[in-house]
Design a protein around this motif. Sequence first.
Motif, PDB file in Angstrom:
ATOM      1  N   LYS A  57       0.826  -1.214   0.000  1.00 17.47           N
ATOM      2  CA  LYS A  57       0.000   0.000   0.000  1.00 17.47           C
ATOM      3  C   LYS A  57       0.858   1.263   0.000  1.00 17.47           C
ATOM      4  CE  LYS A  57      -4.189  -1.818   2.036  1.00 17.47           C
ATOM      5  NZ  LYS A  57      -5.156  -1.741   3.118  1.00 17.47           N
ATOM      6  N   THR A  58       1.943   1.249   0.741  1.00 21.82           N
ATOM      7  CA  THR A  58       2.841   2.407   0.771  1.00 21.82           C
ATOM      8  C   THR A  58       3.429   2.662  -0.606  1.00 21.82           C
ATOM      9  OG1 THR A  58       3.391   1.989   3.089  1.00 21.82           O
ATOM     10  CG2 THR A  58       4.925   3.373   1.825  1.00 21.82           C
ATOM     11  N   ILE A  59       3.912   1.614  -1.241  1.00 21.63           N
ATOM     12  CA  ILE A  59       4.533   1.758  -2.563  1.00 21.63           C
ATOM     13  C   ILE A  59       3.507   2.247  -3.569  1.00 21.63           C
ATOM     14  CG2 ILE A  59       5.680   0.550  -4.457  1.00 21.63           C
ATOM     15  CD1 ILE A  59       6.772  -1.390  -2.207  1.00 21.63           C
ATOM     16  N   VAL A  60       2.338   1.605  -3.605  1.00 19.07           N
ATOM     17  CA  VAL A  60       1.289   2.005  -4.547  1.00 19.07           C
ATOM     18  C   VAL A  60       0.916   3.466  -4.336  1.00 19.07           C
ATOM     19  CG1 VAL A  60      -1.147   1.665  -5.163  1.00 19.07           C
ATOM     20  CG2 VAL A  60       0.370  -0.316  -4.951  1.00 19.07           C
ATOM     21  N   SER A  61       0.690   3.857  -3.103  1.00 14.59           N
ATOM     22  CA  SER A  61       0.300   5.228  -2.795  1.00 14.59           C
ATOM     23  C   SER A  61       1.374   6.229  -3.207  1.00 14.59           C
ATOM     24  CB  SER A  61       0.017   5.351  -1.296  1.00 14.59           C
ATOM     25  OG  SER A  61      -0.284   6.679  -0.964  1.00 14.59           O
ATOM     26  N   GLU A  62       2.610   5.938  -2.896  1.00 13.62           N
ATOM     27  CA  GLU A  62       3.708   6.859  -3.222  1.00 13.62           C
ATOM     28  C   GLU A  62       3.943   6.951  -4.730  1.00 13.62           C
ATOM     29  OE1 GLU A  62       5.545   8.959  -1.212  1.00 13.62           O
ATOM     30  OE2 GLU A  62       3.992   8.426   0.228  1.00 13.62           O
ATOM     31  N   VAL A  63       3.816   5.836  -5.431  1.00 16.80           N
ATOM     32  CA  VAL A  63       3.988   5.853  -6.891  1.00 16.80           C
ATOM     33  C   VAL A  63       2.877   6.681  -7.529  1.00 16.80           C
ATOM     34  CG1 VAL A  63       3.897   4.430  -8.991  1.00 16.80           C
ATOM     35  CG2 VAL A  63       5.324   3.719  -7.048  1.00 16.80           C
ATOM     36  N   ILE A  64       1.640   6.441  -7.137  1.00 13.67           N
ATOM     37  CA  ILE A  64       0.529   7.211  -7.705  1.00 13.67           C
ATOM     38  C   ILE A  64       0.691   8.691  -7.376  1.00 13.67           C
ATOM     39  CG2 ILE A  64      -1.971   7.595  -7.608  1.00 13.67           C
ATOM     40  CD1 ILE A  64      -2.278   4.532  -7.236  1.00 13.67           C
ATOM     41  N   GLN A  82     -11.366   4.267  -2.346  1.00 13.14           N
ATOM     42  CA  GLN A  82     -12.356   4.572  -3.384  1.00 13.14           C
ATOM     43  C   GLN A  82     -11.981   5.784  -4.248  1.00 13.14           C
ATOM     44  OE1 GLN A  82     -14.776   2.388  -4.059  1.00 13.14           O
ATOM     45  NE2 GLN A  82     -13.708   1.248  -2.471  1.00 13.14           N
ATOM     46  N   VAL A  83     -10.837   6.403  -3.978  1.00  4.54           N
ATOM     47  CA  VAL A  83     -10.399   7.539  -4.799  1.00  4.54           C
ATOM     48  C   VAL A  83     -10.163   7.028  -6.215  1.00  4.54           C
ATOM     49  CG1 VAL A  83      -8.579   9.248  -5.168  1.00  4.54           C
ATOM     50  CG2 VAL A  83      -9.411   8.802  -2.862  1.00  4.54           C
ATOM     51  N   ARG A  84     -10.844   7.666  -7.181  1.00  4.14           N
ATOM     52  CA  ARG A  84     -10.762   7.233  -8.584  1.00  4.14           C
ATOM     53  C   ARG A  84      -9.547   7.861  -9.258  1.00  4.14           C
ATOM     54  NH1 ARG A  84     -16.556   9.211 -10.153  1.00  4.14           N
ATOM     55  NH2 ARG A  84     -15.639  10.916  -8.975  1.00  4.14           N
ATOM     56  N   LEU A  85      -8.847   7.037 -10.006  1.00  2.00           N
ATOM     57  CA  LEU A  85      -7.601   7.466 -10.635  1.00  2.00           C
ATOM     58  C   LEU A  85      -7.812   8.562 -11.670  1.00  2.00           C
ATOM     59  CD1 LEU A  85      -6.093   3.898 -11.082  1.00  2.00           C
ATOM     60  CD2 LEU A  85      -5.546   5.563  -9.282  1.00  2.00           C
ATOM     61  N   ARG A  86      -8.767   8.386 -12.537  1.00  2.00           N
ATOM     62  CA  ARG A  86      -9.008   9.380 -13.593  1.00  2.00           C
ATOM     63  C   ARG A  86      -9.862  10.547 -13.110  1.00  2.00           C
ATOM     64  NH1 ARG A  86      -7.917   7.664 -18.999  1.00  2.00           N
ATOM     65  NH2 ARG A  86      -7.362   5.485 -19.099  1.00  2.00           N
ATOM     66  N   GLU A  87     -11.015  10.230 -12.559  1.00  2.00           N
ATOM     67  CA  GLU A  87     -11.989  11.265 -12.227  1.00  2.00           C
ATOM     68  C   GLU A  87     -11.569  12.125 -11.037  1.00  2.00           C
ATOM     69  OE1 GLU A  87     -12.562   8.055 -12.620  1.00  2.00           O
ATOM     70  OE2 GLU A  87     -14.099   7.796 -14.160  1.00  2.00           O
ATOM     71  N   GLY A 118      -8.880  -2.326 -16.143  1.00  2.00           N
ATOM     72  CA  GLY A 118      -9.743  -2.690 -15.028  1.00  2.00           C
ATOM     73  C   GLY A 118      -9.408  -1.984 -13.723  1.00  2.00           C
ATOM     74  N   LEU A 119      -8.376  -1.165 -13.730  1.00  2.00           N
ATOM     75  CA  LEU A 119      -7.963  -0.465 -12.513  1.00  2.00           C
ATOM     76  C   LEU A 119      -8.538   0.940 -12.521  1.00  2.00           C
ATOM     77  CD1 LEU A 119      -4.216  -1.598 -12.425  1.00  2.00           C
ATOM     78  CD2 LEU A 119      -6.194  -2.675 -11.324  1.00  2.00           C
ATOM     79  N   HIS A 120      -9.537   1.172 -11.663  1.00  2.00           N
ATOM     80  CA  HIS A 120     -10.232   2.455 -11.648  1.00  2.00           C
ATOM     81  C   HIS A 120      -9.989   3.260 -10.368  1.00  2.00           C
ATOM     82  CE1 HIS A 120     -12.329   1.227 -15.251  1.00  2.00           C
ATOM     83  NE2 HIS A 120     -12.602   0.076 -14.657  1.00  2.00           N
ATOM     84  N   THR A 121      -9.671   2.583  -9.279  1.00  2.00           N
ATOM     85  CA  THR A 121      -9.482   3.261  -7.999  1.00  2.00           C
ATOM     86  C   THR A 121      -8.146   2.851  -7.387  1.00  2.00           C
ATOM     87  OG1 THR A 121     -10.475   1.506  -6.664  1.00  2.00           O
ATOM     88  CG2 THR A 121     -11.985   3.187  -7.550  1.00  2.00           C
TER      89      THR A 121
END
Length: 135
Positions: A57-64, A82-87, A118-121
Amino acid sequence: VGADSGFSTHNGQYKITMSYSDTTPTGDSFQLLNRCSPKAREAASRYRENQKPEEVKTIVSEVISHYVAEEQLPTMKRRSTQVRLREDLGLDSLSLIEICMTLEEAFGITLTESELRGLHTIGDVNRFTTRRLSS
């Protein structure tokens, strides 16, 4: 997977080519991850050493976070799955591809184009990465 691109013409038509090479790091030699925060690199190094799932989770969050515009960072800091990547974060297709390439490098996994779609959030990215690592 890293990409090298080229541009050429053939019979007056434009052609863009891309070739991919393995960027799985050895030791601490992260190429794409080096653009991210020290926190991301440190978590990735720890993950490589101990395989602890809480590092994911730390890595994913920091990369995003690296690809999110400054004005969207407060949304990112909510840490909601639930934070959406695009919107919500305003990430475009290129940013999503770069995020996936960075995660591939950090974890030594691969993502297909259909998996990426398939990755939206943030939660989707965390779940996908965790599942891929456990398989």
